[in-house]
Scaffold this active site. Structure first.
Site, PDB file in Angstrom:
ATOM      1  N   ASP A  54       2.211  55.084   8.604  1.00 44.36           N
ATOM      2  CA  ASP A  54       3.567  54.567   8.691  1.00 44.36           C
ATOM      3  C   ASP A  54       4.449  55.801   8.513  1.00 44.36           C
ATOM      4  O   ASP A  54       4.241  56.578   7.566  1.00 44.36           O
ATOM      5  CB  ASP A  54       3.790  53.566   7.545  1.00 44.36           C
ATOM      6  CG  ASP A  54       5.142  52.886   7.637  1.00 44.36           C
ATOM      7  OD1 ASP A  54       5.168  51.651   7.636  1.00 44.36           O
ATOM      8  OD2 ASP A  54       6.178  53.599   7.690  1.00 44.36           O
ATOM      9  N   SER A  55       5.414  56.002   9.376  1.00 48.03           N
ATOM     10  CA  SER A  55       6.130  57.285   9.350  1.00 48.03           C
ATOM     11  C   SER A  55       6.962  57.461   8.093  1.00 48.03           C
ATOM     12  O   SER A  55       7.471  58.556   7.832  1.00 48.03           O
ATOM     13  CB  SER A  55       6.985  57.465  10.600  1.00 48.03           C
ATOM     14  OG  SER A  55       8.160  56.707  10.528  1.00 48.03           O
ATOM     15  N   SER A  56       7.101  56.413   7.305  1.00 48.17           N
ATOM     16  CA  SER A  56       7.811  56.590   6.031  1.00 48.17           C
ATOM     17  C   SER A  56       7.005  57.510   5.096  1.00 48.17           C
ATOM     18  O   SER A  56       7.544  58.021   4.117  1.00 48.17           O
ATOM     19  CB  SER A  56       8.086  55.236   5.371  1.00 48.17           C
ATOM     20  OG  SER A  56       6.893  54.504   5.251  1.00 48.17           O
ATOM     21  N   THR A  66       9.146  54.662  13.842  1.00 51.76           N
ATOM     22  CA  THR A  66      10.576  54.880  14.100  1.00 51.76           C
ATOM     23  C   THR A  66      11.336  55.346  12.864  1.00 51.76           C
ATOM     24  O   THR A  66      12.383  55.972  12.990  1.00 51.76           O
ATOM     25  CB  THR A  66      11.241  53.588  14.617  1.00 51.76           C
ATOM     26  OG1 THR A  66      11.047  52.551  13.654  1.00 51.76           O
ATOM     27  CG2 THR A  66      10.667  53.180  15.956  1.00 51.76           C
ATOM     28  N   ASP A  67      10.812  55.016  11.663  1.00 51.28           N
ATOM     29  CA  ASP A  67      11.617  55.289  10.467  1.00 51.28           C
ATOM     30  C   ASP A  67      11.982  56.763  10.329  1.00 51.28           C
ATOM     31  O   ASP A  67      13.120  57.094  10.000  1.00 51.28           O
ATOM     32  CB  ASP A  67      10.873  54.812   9.204  1.00 51.28           C
ATOM     33  CG  ASP A  67      10.886  53.290   9.100  1.00 51.28           C
ATOM     34  OD1 ASP A  67      11.753  52.655   9.720  1.00 51.28           O
ATOM     35  OD2 ASP A  67      10.024  52.736   8.395  1.00 51.28           O
ATOM     36  N   GLN A 107      29.839  62.656   5.700  1.00 50.98           N
ATOM     37  CA  GLN A 107      29.252  61.322   5.558  1.00 50.98           C
ATOM     38  C   GLN A 107      29.627  60.427   6.737  1.00 50.98           C
ATOM     39  O   GLN A 107      29.043  59.365   6.910  1.00 50.98           O
ATOM     40  CB  GLN A 107      29.701  60.690   4.242  1.00 50.98           C
ATOM     41  CG  GLN A 107      29.176  61.470   3.055  1.00 50.98           C
ATOM     42  CD  GLN A 107      29.361  60.771   1.717  1.00 50.98           C
ATOM     43  OE1 GLN A 107      29.719  59.609   1.661  1.00 50.98           O
ATOM     44  NE2 GLN A 107      29.107  61.492   0.657  1.00 50.98           N
ATOM     45  N   CYS A 108      30.624  60.846   7.528  1.00 54.35           N
ATOM     46  CA  CYS A 108      30.980  60.067   8.724  1.00 54.35           C
ATOM     47  C   CYS A 108      29.950  60.356   9.806  1.00 54.35           C
ATOM     48  O   CYS A 108      29.687  61.524  10.109  1.00 54.35           O
ATOM     49  CB  CYS A 108      32.342  60.480   9.266  1.00 54.35           C
ATOM     50  SG  CYS A 108      33.659  60.346   8.078  1.00 54.35           S
ATOM     51  N   THR A 144       4.790  51.490  13.908  1.00 57.82           N
ATOM     52  CA  THR A 144       4.672  50.065  14.233  1.00 57.82           C
ATOM     53  C   THR A 144       4.013  49.827  15.589  1.00 57.82           C
ATOM     54  O   THR A 144       3.253  48.865  15.763  1.00 57.82           O
ATOM     55  CB  THR A 144       6.073  49.416  14.204  1.00 57.82           C
ATOM     56  OG1 THR A 144       6.586  49.563  12.879  1.00 57.82           O
ATOM     57  CG2 THR A 144       6.034  47.950  14.575  1.00 57.82           C
TER      58      THR A 144
HETATM   59  N1  ASN Z   1       7.703  51.634   9.323  1.00 62.26           N
HETATM   60  C1  ASN Z   1       7.476  51.911  10.710  1.00 62.26           C
HETATM   61  C2  ASN Z   1       7.223  53.403  10.847  1.00 62.26           C
HETATM   62  O1  ASN Z   1       8.144  54.172  10.846  1.00 62.26           O
HETATM   63  C3  ASN Z   1       8.657  51.455  11.529  1.00 62.26           C
HETATM   64  C4  ASN Z   1       8.437  51.483  13.028  1.00 62.26           C
HETATM   65  O2  ASN Z   1       7.662  52.250  13.558  1.00 62.26           O
HETATM   66  N2  ASN Z   1       9.166  50.655  13.759  1.00 62.26           N
HETATM   67  O3  ASN Z   1       6.111  53.835  10.910  1.00 62.26           O
END
Ligand code: ASN
Length: 352
Positions: A69-71, A101-102, A290-291, A21
């Site tokens: 996008d890191s996804s 961030t993902d 899972q905690c 992002t």
């Molecule tokens: N979808 C974005 C990513 O991971 C989310 C982000 O960077 N805030 O690339």
């Protein structure tokens, strides 16, 4: 050459842009990774208050030509990034990685295993909003990452985000909207911004462990990149057959089980048999809780003894990101099963 002379020949910190992002721009479909990052970063940093701008080092930027996008990241992207850092880090006092961030915590964890014995900072950051968005967190995060990237006492892969410095292999994305998006549920912060200054809590860092030459391990993750390792969270009512479908998947070499509480699974002989069969076939199985806080101790309850008997390793208080990337890292290397199991249980880079 003396250490001081060597330091003086270093170029500025290297900033590697992988996408996310932070560098995104609007498109008809929504935000997409944008280019021209060097000029855009310079503009954003120049807009910081003068005193803060003056405290920043010059930078050298390496922009990946295909920011994502890191996804969309896979173990191949982790490998590519580590290889790039390994090739270039010697010329720089530290490296900043700009990342979405993902899956940032996954990449940071994987880098920690690949760049073992690191002798300088590799600081991963990103943003919840693009550089040009009003009230964006991007410039603040890059500023913090750069300040830490020129701190020679920091000798590990860390995440600078929302005013905090976290161990990469201990961090998780904790918030999907807030700027304070990362947490380190089972390990203290490595540092934080106090007033204008980034403070390092060295007693929490790896700096004392990082002596001698770096011991990078850069195996080929390609064979594991699609379907090599699975993450299986149990739910009440899960059946042995469902677990078997995962574990008998043809390319699967290891799996991370997310079990209950302190390390419990249903006392279902069929389910435990499926786990034992997979272990017996040489698949590397590990379990976390899972905690989000605490960790597991397999065998504390009778309901957990079965895991032990089935050859499932305890991932203790590791994050899912740290545990799964460690499975990938160990499975990508030509190790004997016993050695692989021993290394999984060993604290390699402060991950457990
Ligand atoms: N979808 C974005 C990513 O991971 C989310 C982000 O960077 N805030 O690339």
């Amino acid at each position: 050459m003396s250490a001081r002379a060597a330091a003086s020949t270093l170029r500025p910190p290297l900033v590697i842009y992988t996408g996310g992002t932070l560098g995104m721009v609007a498109d008809e479909q929504g935000l997409i990774p944008g280019g021209d990052i060097e000029a855009r970063l310079a503009r954003a940093l120049d807009a910081l208050p003068a005193q803060r701008r003056a405290a920043l080092p010059d930078i050298e930027v390496l922009a990946f030509p295909d920011p994502i996008d890191s996804s969309a990241a896979t173990p191949r992207e982790w490998q590519r990034l580590a290889a790039e850092i390994a090739q270039r880090y010697r010329d720089h006092p530290g490296v900043v990685v700009l990342h979405g961030t993902d899956t940032l915590a996954w990449t940071a964890s994987s880098l920690a295993y690949q760049l073992q014995g690191l002798d300088r900072p590799v600081v991963v950051t990103g943003a919840m909003q693009p550089l040009e968005a009003e009230g964006s967190d991007a410039a603040d995060n890059v500023e913090l990452a750069l300040r830490y990237a020129v701190s020679p006492a920091l000798k590990e892969v860390a995440i600078a985000f929302g005013g905090k410095l976290l161990r990469g292999v201990r961090a998780r994305k904790w918030q999907s909207r807030d700027a304070d998006a990362f947490a380190s549920p089972n390990y203290p912060l490595l540092g934080e911004r106090i007033g204008m200054d980034p403070i390092l809590y060295l007693k929490h860092s790896l700096s004392r462990q990082q002596r001698g030459a770096p011991r990078f391990e850069l195996p080929d993750y390609g064979p594991l990149a699609e379907g090599g390792v699975a993450r299986i969270a149990l739910w009440p009512g899960i059946t042995a057959r469902q677990v078997a479908a995962w574990l008998q998947y043809p390319t699967l070499k290891g799996a991370l089980l997310e079990v209950w509480g302190g390390g419990n699974v249903p006392e279902d002989p069929e389910l435990l048999g499926v786990l034992a069969d997979a272990s017996g076939q040489g698949k590397l199985l590990a379990a976390i809780s899972q905690c989000p806080h605490g960790g597991i101790a397999i065998g504390h309850y009778a309901a957990g003894q079965g895991l032990h008997a089935a050859g499932v390793l305890s991932a203790d208080d590791m994050t899912p990101e740290a545990a799964l990337t460690k499975l990938v890292h160990l499975l990508a290397q030509p190790l004997a099963d016993d050695e692989r199991r021993r290394r999984f249980l060993t604290r390699l880079v402060g991950e457990r």
